[in-house]
Design a protein around this motif. Structure first.
Motif, mmCIF file in Angstrom:
data_model
loop_
_atom_site.group_PDB
_atom_site.id
_atom_site.type_symbol
_atom_site.label_atom_id
_atom_site.label_comp_id
_atom_site.label_asym_id
_atom_site.label_seq_id
_atom_site.Cartn_x
_atom_site.Cartn_y
_atom_site.Cartn_z
ATOM 1 N N UNK A 276 -5.174 -3.298 -4.512
ATOM 2 C CA UNK A 276 -5.975 -2.349 -5.294
ATOM 3 C C UNK A 276 -7.453 -2.634 -5.103
ATOM 4 N N UNK A 277 -8.213 -1.552 -4.921
ATOM 5 C CA UNK A 277 -9.661 -1.656 -5.091
ATOM 6 C C UNK A 277 -10.135 -0.414 -5.844
ATOM 7 N N UNK A 278 -11.238 -0.491 -6.546
ATOM 8 C CA UNK A 278 -11.658 0.612 -7.429
ATOM 9 C C UNK A 278 -11.891 1.929 -6.701
ATOM 10 N N UNK A 279 -12.262 1.886 -5.420
ATOM 11 C CA UNK A 279 -12.605 3.105 -4.699
ATOM 12 C C UNK A 279 -11.374 3.888 -4.233
ATOM 13 N N UNK A 280 -10.298 3.173 -3.912
ATOM 14 C CA UNK A 280 -9.135 3.855 -3.333
ATOM 15 C C UNK A 280 -7.852 3.655 -4.131
ATOM 16 N N UNK A 281 -7.889 2.894 -5.210
ATOM 17 C CA UNK A 281 -6.698 2.664 -6.002
ATOM 18 C C UNK A 281 -5.713 1.731 -5.310
ATOM 19 N N UNK A 282 -4.445 1.778 -5.711
ATOM 20 C CA UNK A 282 -3.403 0.928 -5.129
ATOM 21 C C UNK A 282 -2.840 1.604 -3.887
ATOM 22 N N UNK A 283 -3.035 0.956 -2.722
ATOM 23 C CA UNK A 283 -2.628 1.524 -1.447
ATOM 24 C C UNK A 283 -2.021 0.434 -0.579
ATOM 25 N N UNK A 284 -1.615 0.813 0.632
ATOM 26 C CA UNK A 284 -0.968 -0.117 1.555
ATOM 27 C C UNK A 284 -2.016 -0.833 2.395
ATOM 28 N N UNK A 285 -1.900 -2.184 2.491
ATOM 29 C CA UNK A 285 -2.835 -3.022 3.243
ATOM 30 C C UNK A 285 -2.079 -3.857 4.264
ATOM 31 N N UNK A 286 -2.833 -4.485 5.147
ATOM 32 C CA UNK A 286 -2.303 -5.435 6.126
ATOM 33 C C UNK A 286 -3.277 -6.584 6.291
ATOM 34 N N UNK A 287 -2.756 -7.727 6.795
ATOM 35 C CA UNK A 287 -3.603 -8.879 7.079
ATOM 36 C C UNK A 287 -2.994 -9.716 8.182
ATOM 37 N N UNK A 288 -3.851 -10.238 9.071
ATOM 38 C CA UNK A 288 -3.420 -11.214 10.075
ATOM 39 C C UNK A 288 -3.902 -12.615 9.741
ATOM 40 N N UNK A 289 -4.431 -12.779 8.514
ATOM 41 C CA UNK A 289 -4.909 -14.086 8.074
ATOM 42 C C UNK A 289 -6.397 -14.267 8.206
ATOM 43 N N UNK A 290 -7.087 -13.267 8.762
ATOM 44 C CA UNK A 290 -8.550 -13.316 8.858
ATOM 45 C C UNK A 290 -9.143 -12.238 7.971
ATOM 46 N N UNK A 291 -10.422 -12.400 7.598
ATOM 47 C CA UNK A 291 -11.075 -11.385 6.774
ATOM 48 C C UNK A 291 -11.184 -10.059 7.531
ATOM 49 N N UNK A 292 -11.580 -10.165 8.830
ATOM 50 C CA UNK A 292 -11.738 -8.957 9.626
ATOM 51 C C UNK A 292 -10.410 -8.241 9.837
ATOM 52 N N UNK A 293 -9.334 -9.002 9.868
ATOM 53 C CA UNK A 293 -8.019 -8.421 10.108
ATOM 54 C C UNK A 293 -7.278 -8.050 8.849
ATOM 55 N N UNK A 294 -7.977 -8.035 7.703
ATOM 56 C CA UNK A 294 -7.376 -7.674 6.420
ATOM 57 C C UNK A 294 -8.020 -6.390 5.933
ATOM 58 N N UNK A 295 -7.268 -5.301 5.927
ATOM 59 C CA UNK A 295 -7.842 -4.015 5.536
ATOM 60 C C UNK A 295 -6.749 -3.044 5.103
ATOM 61 N N UNK A 296 -7.203 -1.970 4.480
ATOM 62 C CA UNK A 296 -6.301 -0.927 4.005
ATOM 63 C C UNK A 296 -5.790 -0.142 5.204
ATOM 64 N N UNK A 297 -4.478 0.125 5.242
ATOM 65 C CA UNK A 297 -3.895 0.890 6.332
ATOM 66 C C UNK A 297 -4.067 2.390 6.131
#
Length: 946
Positions: free
Chosen positions: A689-710
């Protein structure tokens, strides 16, 4: 059960358990009279040696030889776990030094002999776990260096040596875990190179010396986890080859040397995990053979470090080529010389040669034959010279041999017998070379030990006393792990001759199955003898041993382990001293460590790790200092990394990852409240969850750059609320809301934004089909959805709209879907009436009730449905037997009650069915011992009737 074998001057030393003294130090010259306990270090039935893995034959407290003595960690009940030495006599078995005064102990580990110095790591209150050395005397046992000043310790591991120099991995609190060396002095204990610059650390492991070069595996940002070498200098410490170019890793492991070469196993996207060889140069580091052609691993689901050794300059290892199953292979370091030795279990079945050891030019190992029996085999590296060593008719029946160790004129090993359990056996070394053909296979028989006499001699008790002990419950409760040395095991020639019992035309003697007298589940141990229930929970298999949580009534709920025997069922550590207990949760194996959350009463609930020993059970990181704790949850393994969710001091939930070290435990993404984590290849997929987009689907490869909303399925601050995330094949299925399609429908993702999409709008409009209960079978996901009304129906999908269909048109209301044995089981009933076990094979005709356990409108109400291999284990209720344990292979005849722990209409309420090693474990209440741990040998399960 004997273990931790080591030779000293022609005498075998080992640890073993008897019912009066616990696990203590023993020695043997190969005869019954010469097999004696050296000393009862911890007087009485308590163990001086703990943490022995009977299933994998691993001792976490090995015996090492230096000079004319053996050194080891032991507990005498007064000083805790400390360093001891023995010359083989009772008087010469003494405590070396009380490193950590009091009952706690210094837990000396990583014992490594370098010249005339014993190096090890040990704990004290001032320095934590640091590097120590000993010359065998109290005054000569000293701290070498305080690498990480203060009480935290430097987390030493992976000891190896080149010449007189010790090499190891350590974390000084500044550089993370890196490669260090020591000459035994404080000034000579230095970091070799900061490979991963900064505090992250490269975590060197698998340190292996070849000539004057040290090889190891390390990880840094540019090349990932790859093979490195060192001559002990910073400039001489370098990457050998970036096998998988770039930041991805080949993850080499199971390093071993023979013939001046380094063999190891590594993975590439094109070949999977396969055997490699290296001479230390880039050009001399290459794949030996893609044994299983293509991206599949030739090491499916096994640890090659337990299944490889060397023989006469060649590597001997297990592999699966996709045709013969897991069998014995060898390599001389060339492509043409990497070959299958023998298809021991012919066809696609596997013999899985276990714990091979080369003894005097002959390889000894256990292997499984076509009847599923683990027997003693030998090999000289050729197909003709690889055969089973037969048991002479009339002698003891051996099974599952392991731990082969040469000492004096004999080879000692552990083997199991129908009548005496796991005991010590010996074999004359001279006999190994006399049985070089299959026609003259080696036979083992007992010539000088039988009945209760040898046991009485070893324990110093009259035979009558042991006879009385054996009468309790029909057998000795603890005798199954008591030492028996069988003298005079003879090598004889056994030929196929008329009158010999044969089971096939090959001339193999027919022998009785080791588990032929299965009597069903047995109580493993009454853990809570002083209270009603120990309530075993969180059952998980790790390396063939069961780990779980239980409350023994004295110290609260803590971490336990079991090998299925009473003596092998013990508490791992008392994390939170006192009655409260630390209440470990979410036990999660990752490589060589078991992770979980626990509350030690000081730091609050935090992330902990364990290697299966008390000394190796430690707090990973105090993320929120003080008693609040970070409450780790959703522990998930992806690409060998542990991902989890933890709260900060403001109780906001963040995404974390850990490699088990302080430096390697980091926050990946803060303030997104992640939940429902699931692994997909190298990624972890989750809802956040983030305030701008609500609860959505995310992914992560263990890095900050590789962690984002799909995807923002509901654009803006509204939420799609993805739930029921389930990995099936190379996709993750989930249910979510959208403004475009309305209601909750079936979605899928491949881990990319473009690949995150609606599968099918099953109920067009605003209503939604509300899919749930996802379970994968191959590349197909099965689930329930409502398409024609409020009643759930059974559906399946291959990820396309056309391939998303209802399974049949008439079926009971499905609940609790579980895949097992190539089919999907579920509870089926109509409005709670006649709820029984059903199964589907994906078609209307293949969907049917398995068995009407309670005929008529009443229900057996199957619950706790769990897949165990091809079997489904579950509980069912009958009026005359109560709720008990059942199993099914999907056929009516193959659906039967496993046991009735409580005879009559009362229920034992079993649950938590978990396979570990050769047993299925579960918790159950027999109304006598309370809710305790039970085990059922897998051999008790008949073949599937499917």
């Amino acid at each position: 059960m004997p273990g931790a074998f080591v030779d000293l001057g022609g005498t075998l030393f080992f640890t073993a358990t008897d019912p009066l003294h616990g696990r203590e130090l023993w020695r043997s010259d190969g005869t019954a009279s010469g097999t004696v306990r050296v000393k009862d270090i911890y007087p009485g039935p308590e163990d001086a040696f703990r943490d022995f893995d009977d299933e994998l034959f691993i001792s976490f407290r090995p015996l090492v030889v230096m000079g004319g003595a053996i050194y080891f960690m032991a507990n005498d009940g007064v000083h805790g776990d400390e360093l001891w030495r023995s010359d083989g006599t009772e008087g010469g078995t003494v405590l070396v030094k009380d490193i950590q005064p009091g009952e706690g102990g210094g837990f000396p580990r990583n014992l490594r002999v370098v010249g005339d110095t014993l190096f090890f790591s040990a704990l004290d209150d001032i320095h934590g776990f640091e590097l120590w050395k000993s010359d065998g005397t109290e005054q000569g046992t000293v701290l070498v260096a305080d690498i990480a000043p203060g009480p935290e310790g430097s987390t030493l591991s992976s000891f190896a040596h080149l010449g007189d120099t010790l090499y190891f991995s350590a974390d000084d609190g500044t550089h993370g875990s890196e490669l260090w060396r020591s000459d035994g002095t404080a000034e000579g204990t230095v970091i070799v190179r900061d490979i991963a610059e900064g505090s992250e650390g490269s975590s060197p492991f698998w340190l292996t010396a070849v000539g004057d070069t040290l090889y190891f595996v390390a990880e840094e940002a540019l090349h990932g986890r790859e093979l490195w070498s060192s001559d002990g200098t910073p400039e001489g410490t370098m990457l050998v080859e970036d096998i998988v170019p770039g930041t991805e890793s080949s993850s080499p492991w199971a390093l071993i040397t023979t013939g001046g070469r380094l063999f190891f196993f590594a993975r590439t996207p094109a070949t999977g995990e396969e055997p490699w060889v290296s001479d230390g140069t880039e050009s001399g580091t290459f794949l030996l053979k893609d044994v299983f052609p293509g991206p599949e691993d030739s090491y499916p689901d096994i640890d090659p470090s337990r299944f490889r050794t060397t023989l006469e300059g060649s590597l001997v290892f297990n592999a699966d080529d996709g045709i013969h199953g897991v069998e014995l292979w060898k390599s001389d370091g060339s492509l043409g010389g990497t070959v299958l030795v023998k298809d021991i279990n012919p066809g696609a079945a596997s013999s899985v040669p276990f714990l091979p050891v080369a003894v005097d030019g002959t390889l000894l190992f256990a292997a499984r034959d076509a009847k599923g029996r683990d027997e003693l085999w030998r090999s000289d590296g050729s197909e003709d010279g690889t055969y089973r060593m037969r048991t002479v008719t009339g002698g003891p029946r051996m099974s599952d041999p392991r731990g082969f160790t040469a000492s004096g004129e004999s080879v000692f090993f552990l083997a199991f017998d129908d009548n005496i359990g796991g005991e010590l056996w010996s074999l004359p070394l001279a006999s190994l070379g006399d049985c070089g053909t299959q026609a003259g296979s080696l036979g083992l028989h007992e010539t000088g030990a039988g009945g209760l006499g040898p046991w009485a001699a070893i324990l110093g008790l009259p035979v009558l006393a042991l006879s009385a002990l054996s009468g309790r419950r029909g057998r000795w409760p603890l005798m199954a792990v008591m030492l028996l040395a069988v003298s005079g095991l003879a090598c004889t020639s056994v030929d196929s001759e008329e009158g010999s019992p044969m089971d096939d035309e090959s001339g193999t003697p027919e022998v009785t199955d080791f588990h032929s007298s299965c009597k069903g589940p047995v109580l493993v141990r009454d853990i809570a003898a002083c209270i009603e229930d120990s309530t075993p929970e969180n059952l998980v298999d790790w390396r063939g041993t069961l780990y779980f949580t239980a409350n023994d009534g004295r110290i609260g709920t803590e971490l336990w382990r079991s090998d299925g025997t009473r003596g092998g069922t013990r508490r791992v550590d008392d994390i939170a001293p006192g009655l409260a207990g630390s209440d470990p949760q979410e036990l999660t194996p990752v490589g060589g460590l078991l992770y979980f959350s626990a509350d030690d009463g000081v730091h609050g609930r935090e992330l902990w790790k364990s290697d299966g020993t008390a000394a190796g059970t430690r707090l990973v990181e105090d993320n929120v200092p003080g008693p609040q704790g970070s409450a780790p949850r959703s522990l998930t393994v992806a690409d060998g990394k542990l991902f989890y969710v933890a709260v900060n001091a403001s109780y906001d939930a963040d995404l974390w990852k850990s490699d088990g070290t302080r430096g390697g435990t980091t926050r990946v993404k803060e303030g997104v409240a992640p939940w429902d984590l699931v692994a997909l290849g190298r990624l972890v997929i989750f809802t956040a969850y983030d305030p701008e987009t609500g609860s959505e689907l995310w992914r992560s490869n263990g890095t900050r750059a590789g962690t984002y909303r799909l995807a923002d399925l509901v654009p803006g601050p509204g939420s799609a609320n993805p739930i029921f995330l389930t990995a099936v094949g190379d996709k993750v299925y989930f249910a979510a809301f959208t403004t475009e399609f309305g209601g909750r429908e079936l979605f899928v993702t491949d881990g990319t934004s473009a690949g995150t999409r609606l599968v099918k709008d099953i109920v067009p409009g605003d209503e939604g089909s509300y899919p749930e209960g996802f379970v994968g079978l191959g590349d197909t996901v099965y689930f329930t959805a409502t398409s024609t009304g409020p009643t759930p129906e059974l559906w399946k999908s291959n990820g396309t709209a056309a391939g998303t269909v209802r399974v049949g048109t008439v079926s009971p209301v499905p609940f609790s879907l579980v895949a097992a044995g190539g089919q999907v089981f579920f509870r089926g009933g109509a409005d709670g009436v006649d709820v029984e076990l059903w199964r589907t094979q994906g078609t209307a005709s293949g969907t049917r009730r398995v068995k009407d356990i309670v005929p008529g409108p009443e229900s057996s109400d199957p619950q706790d449905m769990t897949a165990v291999g091809d079997w489904l284990f579950f509980t069912a209720f009958q009026a005359d037997t109560g709720r008990e344990a059942w199993r099914s292979d999907g056929t009516e005849a193959g659906t039967v009650r496993v046991a009735e722990l409580v005879p009559g209409p009362l229920s034992s309420y079993p649950g938590g069915f978990t396979r570990s090693g050769s047993r299925v474990y579960f918790a159950g209440d027999d109304t006598v011992t309370g809710d305790e741990l039970w085990a059922l040998p897998l051999a008790c399960l008949p073949p599937s009737r499917k």
